[in-house]
Motif scaffolding. Structure first.
Motif, mmCIF file in Angstrom:
data_model
loop_
_atom_site.group_PDB
_atom_site.id
_atom_site.type_symbol
_atom_site.label_atom_id
_atom_site.label_comp_id
_atom_site.label_asym_id
_atom_site.label_seq_id
_atom_site.Cartn_x
_atom_site.Cartn_y
_atom_site.Cartn_z
ATOM 1 N N ARG A 1 0.823 -1.208 0.000
ATOM 2 C CA ARG A 1 0.000 0.000 0.000
ATOM 3 C C ARG A 1 0.858 1.260 0.000
ATOM 4 O O ARG A 1 0.563 2.220 -0.703
ATOM 5 C CB ARG A 1 -0.910 -0.033 1.222
ATOM 6 C CG ARG A 1 -1.906 1.078 1.262
ATOM 7 C CD ARG A 1 -2.934 0.808 2.333
ATOM 8 N NE ARG A 1 -2.395 1.045 3.660
ATOM 9 C CZ ARG A 1 -2.442 0.162 4.659
ATOM 10 N NH1 ARG A 1 -2.980 -1.015 4.472
ATOM 11 N NH2 ARG A 1 -1.945 0.458 5.849
ATOM 12 N N ALA B 1 -8.236 -2.734 -0.411
ATOM 13 C CA ALA B 1 -8.897 -3.120 0.837
ATOM 14 C C ALA B 1 -8.243 -4.347 1.471
ATOM 15 O O ALA B 1 -8.188 -4.472 2.691
ATOM 16 C CB ALA B 1 -10.376 -3.383 0.588
ATOM 17 N N PHE C 1 -5.805 -4.063 4.184
ATOM 18 C CA PHE C 1 -6.298 -3.797 5.533
ATOM 19 C C PHE C 1 -6.906 -5.055 6.148
ATOM 20 O O PHE C 1 -7.497 -5.005 7.215
ATOM 21 C CB PHE C 1 -7.373 -2.696 5.484
ATOM 22 C CG PHE C 1 -6.831 -1.340 5.151
ATOM 23 C CD1 PHE C 1 -6.310 -0.520 6.145
ATOM 24 C CD2 PHE C 1 -6.833 -0.889 3.847
ATOM 25 C CE1 PHE C 1 -5.812 0.729 5.828
ATOM 26 C CE2 PHE C 1 -6.336 0.352 3.534
ATOM 27 C CZ PHE C 1 -5.823 1.170 4.518
ATOM 28 N N TYR D 1 -9.728 1.566 6.026
ATOM 29 C CA TYR D 1 -9.694 1.565 4.564
ATOM 30 C C TYR D 1 -10.294 2.858 4.022
ATOM 31 O O TYR D 1 -9.715 3.533 3.167
ATOM 32 C CB TYR D 1 -10.456 0.353 4.019
ATOM 33 C CG TYR D 1 -10.822 0.460 2.556
ATOM 34 C CD1 TYR D 1 -9.844 0.328 1.573
ATOM 35 C CD2 TYR D 1 -12.131 0.717 2.152
ATOM 36 C CE1 TYR D 1 -10.171 0.442 0.226
ATOM 37 C CE2 TYR D 1 -12.462 0.833 0.816
ATOM 38 C CZ TYR D 1 -11.480 0.697 -0.147
ATOM 39 O OH TYR D 1 -11.797 0.821 -1.464
#
Lengths: 498, 309
Positions: A185, A216, A219, A244
């Motif tokens: 990320r 997503a 997370f 998120y």
């Protein structure tokens, strides 16, 4: 008209009775049944009526329909539901007891008709005639069609565990800026930030859907329902959802995602990407051809790279696969030819009949190269493009391999499909409710709540609703049916978990 | 300078002599014309855009480069659409429904309007009220569907025009027009020994061409554009009219349909945008072409000189 129908059905009944008794054809001599249908097996066969989902074809001209008649001896008249308001139309037809022998329904329609008692339980018929059915369909698919212990449909399984989307980025822009394909990320954030600063274009575009699985999953979010210590929980109640959305809101505020996210259509997002106004998009494999053809026309040196699914801090990830039962083949209570309907479904699953139905003839419609099926164009597109509509239940052992001939119609679509499946393979997860039978509260609420979730998420991402209101949103979600759904999902899950 | 002035100035007969156009007036007319030409252009912009899209390469359309003129010119889309059996068949259905429907509907509506326009009809008010009642209240979709089912009209072509034979609104327009015709015409015909039918067909009908042309156009446009009736009553692909074909074409490529449907096959078979554009144009042209042909009936003053009072 009425008279011929009655005569036909009497003849059919007689024929079925005769067929069971051991093959005398006493019924056929007086029967006006269509003679073409009688060729394949003994006894006259009635014309059956099938209700299909909307698609764009004329069933009387479709080669797969002719194939079915040729192989099974049944002529089938197909009616289609309309593209919009299909459920209302279905209600009208059912209220009117329209004499369909079989119907291809989606999960919601199936669920409604079962609870209104319009469908025939099929256990006895399957035991009598379902020789091929029992081999072709996996036990977990049967679970999805059982209501109160009885089977109300033939489950048509999807074409395998499929992943449709993956983030894709303009490789030429990454190269120009000296960036690497992101794997986490944080790297993704840096890439988006750099593209924004150096190129001034939209770093990440997309349409409508606020839940980007690729991001997503870093997370720890994946399927809509997840097993949280033995209890099912909807992802809106997962505390990670807040993190998120906060992250997405940051992307939005910093201009790293398309400001028109909430109103984009898929076509619009592809337009932005292929005209060089955006650099990254969560692309569906079936859009691979369109996207690349348009992009290369505008930027001959451009190249799209699929970004392998991002990993979280522990180097893990999850990718949601769509699978399960796509269609429910049911026989209504008032069907005039129930036995024949089931015989037809079963006959279509005979090995060679099914293969021909799925992908046509080898050498004419498809060819085999390195063990994979390829379509022969334009014959396949002309004659077999709509074949899936005529399938009523699939042989789950072989269908995924047959079906994949369809994605090999375009080299981009094929390579996107294969790369995405390859990338997703080690991390595949499926929703624990995938093979659940229709659950009333979920059928009733899921559409409405999905809309609520989408609208609210878009507001949180765009910042028009502050994140501090998230708990109020969850409370609202629960009150509007979320609690009901969770309870019912858990009741089923706990009773059926192995 | 002098020349332009003479061009912009209206012919002398149209204006009282001695009043010259001031500069302000000229500027006003100029802006006025510009504004209205611009507004007129706005209305044809969507058509031009579609025309350009339908003649462009799919790659250019997908990347949103086509606005007013085609890029990568091609006509293959039109060939494709015109060879499509489903398109041709739906065109045939639409033309038949429009022609038969308009002719019958006009005939029936005029027949209903004629007696209602005569004050000597007994219970005229009651009949008119009964008509108006159906304008305000209807039986609802499901009962209407069941009615059509019991009349054996479902999945038959007549269902596309029979239920719409008389639009009360159109009937009232024709009735009012009939009422505006001078009574003395009818009287003079009677004196000449004409029967009631002869009066209707030889006096009233020829004098009513303008209103018939208008109403025929209303009906034709209605029948051509109607997709709802066919959506509800028609399952047979052979009986689907143009508008339903178009609607299905567009809906089947829309995001919401593909998402709801969750059927990868629909996505793989989606129709290219340039072909969608060509289909829309080909479906729209026939009804637009009808307008100029009806134009000649909109002639004023047919009554001039028929009555002297």
């Amino acid at each position: 008209m009425k008279k011929t129908v009655t005569v036909l059905s009497i003849a059919a009944l007689a024929a079925t009775a005769a067929g069971c008794g051991g093959g005398s054809d006493a019924g056929s001599s007086s029967s006006p049944a269509p003679s073409s249908a009688t060729a394949a097996t003994s006894g006259p066969k009635p014309e059956l009526r099938q209700l299909n989902q909307f698609d764009r074809y004329d069933a009387t001209k479709e080669a797969p329909a002719k194939w079915i008649t040729e192989r099974t001896g049944y002529t089938v008249k197909y009616d289609l539901l309309p593209a919009e308001n299909a459920d209302e139309k279905l209600n009208l037809l059912m209220a009117n007891k329209e004499p369909y022998d079989l119907m291809k329904l989606n999960k919601n329609q199936f669920s409604k008709l079962v609870s209104s008692g319009a469908l025939e339980p099929l256990d006895d018929l399957i035991a009598k005639y379902g020789k091929n059915l029992k081999q072709a369909i996996a036990p977990e698919s049967w679970e999805a069609v059982k209501v109160n212990g009885k089977i109300y449909a033939i489950p048509e399984a999807s074409s395998g565990n499929l992943v449709n989307f993956e983030l894709a980025v303009r490789q030429d822009i990454l190269d120009e800026l000296g960036l690497k394909v992101p794997t986490t990320r944080d790297e993704l954030y840096t890439v988006l930030k750099t593209i924004k600063e150096k190129k001034g274009i939209i770093p990440l575009t997309g349409g409508k859907d606020p839940f980007i699985g690729d991001i997503a999953s870093t997370f720890g979010l994946s399927t809509q329902w997840e097993d949280n210590g033995g209890t099912l929980r909807n992802y809106v109640e997962n505390p990670a959802m807040k993190e998120y959305l906060t992250f997405m809101n940051k992307l939005y505020k910093e201009g790293l995602m398309d400001p028109e996210w909430g109103i984009n259509t898929g076509a619009k997002a592809i337009e932005k990407l292929s005209s060089g106004k955006a650099a990254m998009y969560r692309v569906a494999y079936y859009d691979g051809g369109n996207l690349n053809n348009a992009l290369l026309k505008n930027f001959p040196n451009a190249k799209m790279t699929l970004i392998p699914f991002l990993k979280d801090a522990n180097g893990k990830n999850k990718v949601v696969a769509t699978t399960g039962v796509s269609w429910f083949i049911s026989i209504p209570k008032f069907a005039p030819h129930k036995d024949d309907a089931l015989k037809l479904i079963d006959a279509k699953l005979e090995k060679d009949t099914f293969k021909g139905l799925a992908i046509g003839q080898e050498g004419v419609h498809h060819e085999v190269k390195d063990g994979k099926y390829y379509p022969i164009q334009p014959k396949f597109a002309d004659e077999w493009a709509n074949a899936s509509a005529f399938v009523t239940g699939v042989d789950q052992n072989v269908y995924p391999t047959y079906w994949q001939a369809r994605v090999r119609k375009d080299p981009y679509v094929q390579s996107y499909f294969e790369t995405i499946q390859e990338n997703a393979k080690p991390a595949l997860v499926i929703d624990p409710l995938t093979f659940a039978p229709p659950l009333d509260n979920i059928s009733k609420n899921s559409q409405k709540l999905a809309k609520l979730v989408e609208d609210s998420f878009l507001k949180f991402i765009s910042g028009s609703e502050p994140m501090s209101n998230y708990d109020a949103f969850v409370a609202n979600w629960k009150a509007q049916g979320g609690d009901e759904m969770t309870k019912e999902a858990n009741d089923w899950y706990k009773a059926n978990k192995k | 300078m002098a020349q332009t002035e003479s061009v912009t100035r209206p012919p002398a007969s149209a204006r009282p002599s001695g009043i010259r156009t001031s500069l302000g007036e000229k500027i006003f007319s100029f802006l006025n014309y510009t504004l209205f030409v611009f507004l007129a252009l706005i209305t044809i912009f969507p058509f031009l855009n579609l025309l350009a899209k339908s003649m462009s390469g799919e790659a250019a359309v997908v990347s949103g480069k086509v606005t007013l003129y085609p890029i990568d010119f091609q006509l293959g889309t039109y060939l494709y659409v015109m060879k499509d059996d489903m398109f041709l068949n739906s065109l045939k259905v639409s033309v038949m429904v429009t022609v038969i429907g308009t002719a019958l509907a006009l005939f029936m509506t005029a027949l209903a309007a004629y007696p209602l326009s005569k004050p000597r009809l007994r219970g005229r008010k009651g009949f008119i009220l009964m008509y108006i009642f159906t304008m305000l209240f209807s039986g609802g979709l499901v009962p209407t569907y069941l009615l059509m089912q019991n009349l054996h009209l479902v999945n038959k072509m007549p269902v596309l025009f029979l239920p719409a034979m008389i639009s009360v609104f159109n009937m009232l327009i024709i009735k009012n027009y009939f009422e505006s015709l001078p009574d003395s015409l009818e009287e003079s015909a009677k004196l000449d020994g004409a029967s009631n039918l002869a009066i209707l067909f030889r006096i009233t009908v020829p004098l009513s061409m303008p209103v018939f042309a208008t109403i025929a156009l209303f009906y034709a446009v209605h029948f051509w554009n109607d997709f709802f009736t066919s959506m509800i009553y028609i399952n047979d692909p052979k009986l689907k009219p143009m508008q339903l074909y178009l609607k299905e074409l567009l809906v089947s490529s829309s995001d919401s349909f593909l998402q709801e449907n969750k059927n990868p096959d629909s996505a793989l078979n989606a129709t290219p945008q340039s072909i969608q554009a060509a289909s829309i144009l080909l479906a729209t042209i026939p009804i637009v072409v009808v307008y100029p042909f009806l134009q000649k009936y909109f002639v004023k003053g047919v009554l001039v000189g028929s009555v002297k009072e």
